[in-house]
Write an enzyme that holds these catalytic residues in place. Structure first.
Site, PDB file in Angstrom:
ATOM      1  N   LEU A  33       1.342  -1.065   0.157  1.00 34.71           N
ATOM      2  CA  LEU A  33       0.191  -0.267   0.278  1.00 34.71           C
ATOM      3  C   LEU A  33       0.578   1.284   0.184  1.00 34.71           C
ATOM      4  O   LEU A  33       2.105   1.429   0.731  1.00 34.71           O
ATOM      5  CB  LEU A  33      -1.073  -0.211   1.256  1.00 34.71           C
ATOM      6  CG  LEU A  33      -1.783  -1.813   1.374  1.00 34.71           C
ATOM      7  CD1 LEU A  33      -3.137  -1.173   3.039  1.00 34.71           C
ATOM      8  CD2 LEU A  33      -2.576  -1.024   0.235  1.00 34.71           C
ATOM      9  N   HIS A  37      -3.660   4.713  -2.338  1.00 34.56           N
ATOM     10  CA  HIS A  37      -4.663   4.183  -1.087  1.00 34.56           C
ATOM     11  C   HIS A  37      -5.112   4.004   0.135  1.00 34.56           C
ATOM     12  O   HIS A  37      -5.766   3.819  -0.459  1.00 34.56           O
ATOM     13  CB  HIS A  37      -3.575   1.754  -0.888  1.00 34.56           C
ATOM     14  CG  HIS A  37      -3.158   1.011  -2.001  1.00 34.56           C
ATOM     15  ND1 HIS A  37      -2.035   0.943  -2.039  1.00 34.56           N
ATOM     16  CD2 HIS A  37      -4.061   0.348  -3.084  1.00 34.56           C
ATOM     17  CE1 HIS A  37      -1.570  -0.002  -3.516  1.00 34.56           C
ATOM     18  NE2 HIS A  37      -2.617   0.077  -4.007  1.00 34.56           N
ATOM     19  N   GLN A  61      -5.167 -12.702 -12.502  1.00 38.74           N
ATOM     20  CA  GLN A  61      -4.823 -11.404 -12.765  1.00 38.74           C
ATOM     21  C   GLN A  61      -3.623 -11.136 -13.679  1.00 38.74           C
ATOM     22  O   GLN A  61      -3.597 -10.420 -14.640  1.00 38.74           O
ATOM     23  CB  GLN A  61      -5.374 -10.294 -12.276  1.00 38.74           C
ATOM     24  CG  GLN A  61      -4.791  -9.476 -11.058  1.00 38.74           C
ATOM     25  CD  GLN A  61      -5.672  -8.646 -10.674  1.00 38.74           C
ATOM     26  OE1 GLN A  61      -6.561  -8.964  -9.596  1.00 38.74           O
ATOM     27  NE2 GLN A  61      -5.052  -6.888 -11.074  1.00 38.74           N
ATOM     28  N   GLY A 147      -9.185   3.379  -7.767  1.00 41.47           N
ATOM     29  CA  GLY A 147      -8.276   4.174  -8.071  1.00 41.47           C
ATOM     30  C   GLY A 147      -8.814   4.637  -9.863  1.00 41.47           C
ATOM     31  O   GLY A 147      -8.873   3.559 -10.400  1.00 41.47           O
ATOM     32  N   GLU A 148      -8.310   5.800  -9.905  1.00 42.24           N
ATOM     33  CA  GLU A 148      -8.492   5.562 -11.484  1.00 42.24           C
ATOM     34  C   GLU A 148      -7.447   5.457 -12.584  1.00 42.24           C
ATOM     35  O   GLU A 148      -7.706   5.344 -13.614  1.00 42.24           O
ATOM     36  CB  GLU A 148      -9.483   7.278 -11.921  1.00 42.24           C
ATOM     37  CG  GLU A 148     -10.193   7.543 -11.514  1.00 42.24           C
ATOM     38  CD  GLU A 148     -10.773   9.419 -11.902  1.00 42.24           C
ATOM     39  OE1 GLU A 148     -10.377  10.108 -12.502  1.00 42.24           O
ATOM     40  OE2 GLU A 148     -12.605   9.449 -11.648  1.00 42.24           O
ATOM     41  N   ASP A 150      -6.107   2.773 -12.792  1.00 38.88           N
ATOM     42  CA  ASP A 150      -6.352   1.610 -13.704  1.00 38.88           C
ATOM     43  C   ASP A 150      -7.745   2.111 -14.334  1.00 38.88           C
ATOM     44  O   ASP A 150      -8.839   1.168 -13.771  1.00 38.88           O
ATOM     45  CB  ASP A 150      -6.697   0.162 -12.091  1.00 38.88           C
ATOM     46  CG  ASP A 150      -4.632   0.140 -12.287  1.00 38.88           C
ATOM     47  OD1 ASP A 150      -4.194  -0.435 -13.147  1.00 38.88           O
ATOM     48  OD2 ASP A 150      -4.627   0.171 -10.768  1.00 38.88           O
ATOM     49  N   ARG A 187       4.741  -0.438  -8.561  1.00 41.00           N
ATOM     50  CA  ARG A 187       5.553  -1.048  -9.926  1.00 41.00           C
ATOM     51  C   ARG A 187       6.137   0.220  -8.859  1.00 41.00           C
ATOM     52  O   ARG A 187       8.316  -0.433 -10.205  1.00 41.00           O
ATOM     53  CB  ARG A 187       4.726  -1.000 -10.649  1.00 41.00           C
ATOM     54  CG  ARG A 187       4.100  -2.908 -10.331  1.00 41.00           C
ATOM     55  CD  ARG A 187       3.496  -2.055 -12.324  1.00 41.00           C
ATOM     56  NE  ARG A 187       2.375  -3.507 -12.345  1.00 41.00           N
ATOM     57  CZ  ARG A 187       2.471  -4.277 -12.745  1.00 41.00           C
ATOM     58  NH1 ARG A 187       3.754  -5.285 -12.587  1.00 41.00           N
ATOM     59  NH2 ARG A 187       1.174  -5.802 -12.728  1.00 41.00           N
TER      60      ARG A 187
HETATM   61  O1  PAF Z   1      -5.736  -2.560  -8.563  1.00 42.70           O
HETATM   62  C1  PAF Z   1      -5.707  -3.667  -7.993  1.00 42.70           C
HETATM   63  O2  PAF Z   1      -5.895  -3.795  -6.654  1.00 42.70           O
HETATM   64  C2  PAF Z   1      -6.445  -4.277  -8.255  1.00 42.70           C
HETATM   65  O3  PAF Z   1      -6.774  -5.271  -9.701  1.00 42.70           O
HETATM   66  C3  PAF Z   1      -7.820  -5.190  -7.307  1.00 42.70           C
HETATM   67  C4  PAF Z   1      -9.167  -4.475  -7.771  1.00 42.70           C
HETATM   68  C5  PAF Z   1      -7.943  -5.584  -5.739  1.00 42.70           C
HETATM   69  C6  PAF Z   1      -8.442  -6.637  -7.880  1.00 42.70           C
HETATM   70  O4  PAF Z   1      -7.532  -7.113  -7.212  1.00 42.70           O
END
Ligand code: PAF
Length: 283
Positions: A33, A37, A61, A147-148, A150, A187
């Site tokens: 975090l 976040h 994912q 968050g925007e 992503d 990252r």
């Molecule tokens: O944005 C993220 O951290 C992830 O893609 C999420 C939404 C928690 C799903 O794993």
């Protein structure tokens, strides 16, 4: 802050949290975090009586196993940050909880998930939609904050939530940036000092392209300018720089009142994404 590991005790903890009709906001995360976040937690606190955060590094994912292995895991300090931010409950399911032997269901969102991140990271959005459906089902929040940064993920989650009738109010929170403008991301810690200094070229290129479109440049020219700035700054490969409709994520050839610039590009081994709003009164 209460911490629930796995599934045991979750329903009882949620019933206690909701007692008296309390409204619950959720902040789903994969941990590691940062202030971005924590801004989501602050937003969640404004919108509900109780805040639940989740930490789950979702294997579904990650289309690249190395990326999953490298993903930072800092649950101890993450829990401290969430408690200090005023989170009421932290839920940390495990892969076995979510994807036990025989698990066979995938939530796949057509259309909005297909281009951009979807094309460059096959399976990524199926993994996101599947895990967010499971997170929403586990917590049943009134509202969830994402968050925007992503940006396409947010559009995919909105579509999935509406299509499955999950009834969650999905809220996007503006990207939190470092002082120089780089979007905060877990990252960023993987960038060398030289790469970190160069990384600011990404928001700068998008900001310049947004200004160019607003002042009448053709989107194609603005995008070409952004690509050459990124190349000059040492980015490559550039997965995409695009000007899109903010809801459908379809590319726009001509300037529109509402548009979004989105990009993903590698700096060394680190893939960075960013996006900027391009709004105009008239076109
Ligand atoms: O944005 C993220 O951290 C992830 O893609 C999420 C939404 C928690 C799903 O794993």
């Amino acid at each position: 802050m209460q911490i629930i590991n796995g599934l045991n005790g979750l329903d009882d903890a949620m019933a206690a949290l909701r007692s008296g009709g309390a409204r619950v906001a959720m902040v789903p995360t994969m941990g590691a975090l940062h202030d971005g976040h924590l801004a989501l937690v602050a937003e969640a606190k404004k919108r509900a009586d109780k805040v639940v955060a989740s930490i789950f590094v979702n294997p579904l994912q990650f289309n690249d196993k190395g990326d999953l292995d490298r993903y930072p895991r800092e649950e101890g300090s993450d829990a401290d940050k969430l408690a200090a931010a005023g989170c009421d409950l932290l839920w940390m399911p495990t892969s076995d909880d979510f994807y036990p032997e025989g698990f066979a269901t995938t939530v796949s969102v057509a259309g909005v998930s297909e281009r951009w991140e979807g094309a460059h990271r096959p399976g990524h959005f199926d993994g996101v939609a599947t895990v967010v459906a499971k997170l929403f089902t586990g917590i049943r929040p009134n509202v969830a904050i994402f968050g925007e940064k992503d940006f396409q993920q947010l559009a995919v989650i909105r579509r999935m939530n509406a299509d499955l009738g999950l009834g969650v109010e999905v809220v996007g929170h503006p990207t939190v940036r470092a002082e120089d403008g780089l979007a905060l991301s877990s990252r960023n810690a993987q960038l060398s000092a030289a790469e970190r200094a160069a990384a600011v070229a990404l928001p700068n290129a998008l900001k310049a392209a947004a200004a160019a479109i607003r002042s009448g440049s053709a989107p194609a020219d603005a995008l070409a300018g952004a690509v050459s700035s990124l190349n000059e700054a040492g980015f490559g490969p550039i997965d995409y720089v695009a000007y899109v409709d903010p809801d459908s994520l379809e590319p726009l050839e001509k300037a529109q009142v509402r548009g979004r610039l989105i990009s993903a590009a590698f700096l060394g081994k680190v893939r960075l994404i960013d996006n900027f709003c391009v709004e105009m009164d008239t076109v």
